[in-house]
Scaffold this motif. Sequence first.
Motif, PDB file in Angstrom:
ATOM      1  N   GLU A 156      -4.157  -9.440   3.673  1.00 53.03           N
ATOM      2  CA  GLU A 156      -5.272 -10.094   2.997  1.00 53.03           C
ATOM      3  C   GLU A 156      -5.518  -9.485   1.625  1.00 53.03           C
ATOM      4  O   GLU A 156      -5.851 -10.184   0.679  1.00 53.03           O
ATOM      5  N   ASN A 157      -5.331  -8.167   1.501  1.00 53.95           N
ATOM      6  CA  ASN A 157      -5.575  -7.499   0.233  1.00 53.95           C
ATOM      7  C   ASN A 157      -4.482  -7.808  -0.778  1.00 53.95           C
ATOM      8  O   ASN A 157      -4.713  -7.771  -1.978  1.00 53.95           O
ATOM      9  N   GLU A 158      -3.264  -8.114  -0.322  1.00 52.69           N
ATOM     10  CA  GLU A 158      -2.173  -8.437  -1.211  1.00 52.69           C
ATOM     11  C   GLU A 158      -2.268  -9.865  -1.748  1.00 52.69           C
ATOM     12  O   GLU A 158      -1.747 -10.177  -2.790  1.00 52.69           O
ATOM     13  N   LYS A 188      -5.097  -6.765   7.583  1.00 57.06           N
ATOM     14  CA  LYS A 188      -5.971  -6.423   6.449  1.00 57.06           C
ATOM     15  C   LYS A 188      -5.151  -6.158   5.196  1.00 57.06           C
ATOM     16  O   LYS A 188      -5.545  -6.537   4.096  1.00 57.06           O
ATOM     17  N   ASP A 189      -3.993  -5.506   5.343  1.00 58.82           N
ATOM     18  CA  ASP A 189      -3.141  -5.250   4.197  1.00 58.82           C
ATOM     19  C   ASP A 189      -2.612  -6.563   3.599  1.00 58.82           C
ATOM     20  O   ASP A 189      -2.556  -6.718   2.382  1.00 58.82           O
TER      21      ASP A 189
END
Length: 62
Positions: free
Chosen positions: A59-61, A56-57
């Motif tokens: 994907e957010n970056e 998830k991290d």
Amino acid sequence: MGFGSYDESEQDNQEYDADLDDDTGVSTEENSHEGSVDFEIGASNDELLDRLKDIKDDENEA
């Protein structure tokens, strides 16, 4: 007649065999299977949750 045309009078001459009382169908119990499935995950819940957080991290970056 052109391409894709049909003679509408032929529709009256079609015969349909819709005898639903015959025994030509397949029994649904003919191929029943019984058994179980076991999974070996190979990772603890904490490891899986950490991996999910990393995904998830990432994907957010992006």
